[in-house]
Structures are given as C-alpha cells and as structure tokens.
Design an enzyme around this catalytic site. Structure first.
Site, mmCIF file in Angstrom:
data_model
loop_
_atom_site.group_PDB
_atom_site.id
_atom_site.type_symbol
_atom_site.label_atom_id
_atom_site.label_comp_id
_atom_site.label_asym_id
_atom_site.label_seq_id
_atom_site.Cartn_x
_atom_site.Cartn_y
_atom_site.Cartn_z
ATOM 1 N N THR A 18 43.578 34.024 36.449
ATOM 2 C CA THR A 18 44.138 35.278 36.471
ATOM 3 C C THR A 18 44.899 34.802 38.043
ATOM 4 O OG1 THR A 18 42.464 36.189 35.106
ATOM 5 C CG2 THR A 18 43.574 37.261 35.925
ATOM 6 N N ARG A 50 39.582 24.507 36.654
ATOM 7 C CA ARG A 50 38.921 23.468 35.532
ATOM 8 C C ARG A 50 39.477 23.099 34.798
ATOM 9 N NH1 ARG A 50 34.139 27.168 37.121
ATOM 10 N NH2 ARG A 50 36.004 28.484 35.698
ATOM 11 N N LYS A 109 35.543 37.220 47.808
ATOM 12 C CA LYS A 109 34.543 38.079 48.046
ATOM 13 C C LYS A 109 33.008 37.968 48.167
ATOM 14 C CE LYS A 109 35.300 39.430 43.959
ATOM 15 N NZ LYS A 109 36.709 39.976 43.364
ATOM 16 N N GLU A 133 42.156 38.237 53.037
ATOM 17 C CA GLU A 133 42.722 40.118 52.329
ATOM 18 C C GLU A 133 42.427 40.051 50.873
ATOM 19 O OE1 GLU A 133 44.626 42.196 54.608
ATOM 20 O OE2 GLU A 133 44.002 43.269 52.954
ATOM 21 N N GLU A 194 34.882 40.906 37.111
ATOM 22 C CA GLU A 194 34.186 39.419 37.354
ATOM 23 C C GLU A 194 33.950 39.132 36.322
ATOM 24 O OE1 GLU A 194 34.381 39.059 40.528
ATOM 25 O OE2 GLU A 194 35.363 40.077 40.145
ATOM 26 N N LYS A 209 32.116 43.799 49.118
ATOM 27 C CA LYS A 209 33.440 44.152 49.594
ATOM 28 C C LYS A 209 32.484 44.840 50.590
ATOM 29 C CE LYS A 209 36.046 43.707 45.446
ATOM 30 N NZ LYS A 209 36.638 44.093 43.807
HETATM 31 N N1 HSE Z 1 35.889 42.676 39.207
HETATM 32 C C1 HSE Z 1 36.785 43.282 40.272
HETATM 33 C C2 HSE Z 1 37.034 44.704 40.265
HETATM 34 C C3 HSE Z 1 38.247 42.341 40.451
HETATM 35 O O1 HSE Z 1 37.154 45.209 38.603
HETATM 36 O O2 HSE Z 1 37.445 45.125 41.033
HETATM 37 C C4 HSE Z 1 38.485 42.265 42.053
HETATM 38 O O3 HSE Z 1 37.913 42.331 43.122
#
Ligand code: HSE
Length: 442
Positions: A18, A50, A109, A133, A194, A209
C-alpha cells in the site's frame, strides 16, 4: 542550484504494498516539483517486493526483484526506503544498508520503537541518516514539528490520536452504532489497519508511535517495553453513549507526560471533554496535541494512514536526505531531536504511580444498599466521586448499570478500590474503568 546541476539520486525501495505503491505514484506525479525542492532528481531505480505479481505500484523504469538484499547491496543506490514493516528482516536490512553507506527512510514504527536505539547508533557510526517521519501519524509532519519547529520549548506533554483504525472504530460506534468486526473489516479493506489488526485494536501500534514521540519530545532513549498499553476491545457502545451523556468522548490516546518523578508513557481509551478539539477528530484522522512551555498547546491534525498520506511523509524524508547529502554529518538534525550524547535518563513512571481521573461502569444487582457499599469502599480508599449516574434496568435485566466519574487518584489506590468493588457479591465483575483527561493547560 538547478536540479540539472547534479546527477539524479538513486533510491532503492523495499516493499511495494500500500505505502510503497503510494510512494512510487507520488514521486512520479510530483517529480518536477520534487526536484526543484531537493535540487536533484530523485528516482527509484531498484525495488523489491515479496509478490511482484500483485503490486499496484508504478514500477516504470525500476529493476524489480524478490530479493531485498539485492537492493540493499546495489552500489548505485544511495537511499534505501524500507516499507516492508515488521521487525525482521527489516532490522537486518536497515543495519546492512547503513553499513553499506546508504541513508535509510522508513515508515516502520515497530522497527524504530523497538530497535531505534541500535539503528540510530549504527547510523551515527556510519555517518548516515535515518528518516522516520512516516512512522508516526502518517501524513502529519509531527516528527519535524517537534524535533525542529518546537525545538525552543521545554515540552510538558504530548497526547495523540495516533491509530486511525481505532479512531475509525470508536467514531463509527458512536455515530452509527455499527458493530466492531464490521468496522474493522472496512478499515482493513481501506488499507488503514496493520497486517495484524490486533496491533491496532490492542494499542500496540499506538504504543510504537508514542514511544517515538516521547523520545523526541523529552530527549530520552526509545523504551517501548515500558509503555502501559490498553486497547479498545473492551469498550462497549454503552460506554460510548454514557460518555456522551456526561459531556465526554472516548478516544484512544497515546499520552507522554513529564511529571515530578519522571515520564509517563501510556496508551489507553480516554474520556476527554467534548469541547476539546481532539474530541472532534473523527474517522481515520489522527491528531497530536503538544504542550510546550513557550508555545502553549499546539494541535497537529491530518490523515494518519493510507497510501498517499503516508507516502507524503516518506517522500518528504527522502527530500530531506537528498538536501543534506553534502552536509557535515555532525551538523544534521539529531535522530531523536537531542544530541545522542545528551539523552536523559529520566525514569519512566510505573503505571501504579500515575494519577488520573476516571470513568467507572459497574453492573450491579438492583437491590438496596449496593450504592452505599460502593461509596463506602471509595470513601475508605480516600477516593472522591465527581458524578454518578444510575440507569433504569431494562425490564428483563437482572443488573443495572451504574456509571461514576472519579476525581484524580493514584492508579494503585483506584486498582485497590476496583478490586474491593468487584469482590462485592452485588457486583458483576469486571468493573470497566476508562481514564479521563481534561487536556487543559497543566
Ligand atoms: N494501522 C495504522 C493506523 C496505520 O490505523 O493508524 C498507520 O500507522
């Protein structure tokens, strides 16, 4: 200096999912403006994925491989962009890229929160930069804002909605009364969640984060394993509705706060007053509220996930690296905002010692004396009640919900009171506790 004065900078890309797809499209679409900003053309010449058959990336002009190591070892490439996610093999590849004399840009992250101390040390030793960032709050340039824009402040706290999926779910539960699994499936289809969505739901992604935000805000090493983490999976539609009745919204917050004994690092569902701007950050949007001694409160809002918002941050990091390719490594912006030899050993405050107000929801048998028992336990623990709401039980129900707002109290004392309340035979455990933050100026 015109972009034509230097040869293009060649970039190697690891991951064409993505975000990788977003990066290829943004770099191609905005190539003219990007080279005017960077002073050089930036081209991805080598990419690894992959599964090359399924990618939607714009791979025109790139050598493609399924072997990430080939890209990391490509002598032509001077920047490696790591968008694979996960701890390994990302960690090994990033360390190898640094040893190979390549700068690194990553959106990972998990990698930075867990292995950032090692990676930054390796980068410093090699004279290389690591841009991250995109690792926090997707498209919001919050790392740059804290590390550079707010560098004159003593930062006091940071509170953020830093997981778009969790915010999307809470927003839909409040606004549309939708079911949790259905909303989660939608967030996954939109590319927000995720690979392992428990990272979103159980607060791990937000803790990654927050670890990064706390380090750059306070100049402390990355300490993911010391973050207190609670997800949103136990929040019910009823909690969302009671909070609204009391004038609050439930948000899943990451909070880093400096207090007299150290730094609090915590991720948990939180009631915040409806009037707060942060309470009105909805859907997949992220926002980070920063309190500095000079600036006061400053709110940063934007898309926290998705292909192009995240690509926006990745490409900005690539441009930053390109701009400083010729700068003296000792005079670059330090990775964790403070000089590496000036990081502080401020302790992380154990959660037991943190003080917060909170919301409690109890399921009580509808019989005389139950409220008296509850208030007696709270009084014995020295805990003061701010508001109390008892709802009428539906006709067939055997229990009635009681909702309490509790004034600020040390976690340890609240835990003891909750345990004593849960031990009452008139109460059906567990008691739901959601911490409450006013996010006013202190
Ligand atoms: N899974 C994360 C979210 C994506 O929903 O914020 C961005 O880090």
């Amino acid at each position: 200096m015109s972009p034509a004065a230097f040869p293009p900078v060649k970039v190697g890309l690891l991951g064409l999912g993505t975000v990788g797809g977003g990066v290829t499209r943004v770099l191609a679409r905005n190539a003219g403006e990007i080279s005017r900003r960077a002073g050089r053309e930036i081209v991805i010449t080598h990419a690894a994925a992959r599964n090359l058959d399924t990618t939607t990336a714009n791979t025109a002009g790139m050598r493609l491989t399924e072997e990430a190591l080939e890209v990391v070892d490509d002598p032509e490439v001077s920047i490696i962009v790591e968008l694979m996610g996960g701890y390994e093999p990302a960690r090994g590849l990033v360390l190898r890229a640094l040893t190979n004399g390549k700068h690194v840009v990553t959106a990972n992250k998990a990698l930075i929160a867990r292995h950032g101390n090692e990676i930054f040390a390796a980068a410093s030793a090699a004279g290389m930069m690591v841009g991250f960032e995109a690792a926090v709050a997707g498209g919001i340039p919050i790392i740059k804002a804290i590390r550079e824009g707010l560098a004159g402040n003593r930062l006091e706290w940071v509170a953020g909605i830093i997981n778009g999926t969790a915010n999307f779910i809470l927003t839909e539960m409040r606004g549309k009364g939708r079911d949790f699994p259905e909303v989660l499936a939608e967030a996954q289809a939109l590319g927000y969640a995720e690979a392992d969505p428990t990272f979103d739901i159980e607060g791990i992604d937000a803790a990654h984060k927050l670890t990064i935000l706390a380090s750059i805000a306070f100049g402390i090493p990355l300490q993911f394993d010391k973050v207190y983490i609670e997800g949103i999976s136990r929040i019910t539609r009823d909690d969302v509705a009671y909070a609204t009745k009391l004038g609050y919204r439930i948000k899943h917050l990451g909070i880093a706060r400096r207090d007299q004994s150290g730094v609090q690092l915590r991720v948990h569902p939180t009631l915040i007053p409806q009037r707060q701007l942060l309470a009105n950050v909805n859907g997949v949007m992220n926002a980070v509220l920063v309190k500095g001694d000079a600036v006061g409160q400053s709110l940063f809002y934007g898309a926290g996930a998705g292909a192009e918002p995240t690509a926006s941050a990745v490409v900005a990091d690539i441009i930053d690296v390109v701009r400083t390719l010729t700068a003296d490594p000792d005079n670059r912006v330090p990775h964790l905002a403070f000089q590496p030899d000036a990081l502080s050993d401020l302790p992380v405050v154990p959660m037991d010692e943190v003080e917060t107000a909170c919301y409690l929801r109890l399921q009580a048998l509808d019989r005389p004396g139950v409220l008296a028992d509850i208030t007696r336990i709270l009084a014995e623990c020295g805990i003061s009640i701010e508001a109390l709401m008892q709802k009428e039980a539906p006709p067939s129900a055997s229990v009635v919900p009681i909702v309490l707002l509790i004034n600020r109290v040390r976690e340890q004392r609240m835990n003891a009171a909750i345990a004593a309340i849960e031990a009452l035979d008139s109460i059906r455990a567990p008691v739901v506790r959601i911490r409450l933050e006013y996010l006013d100026s202190d």
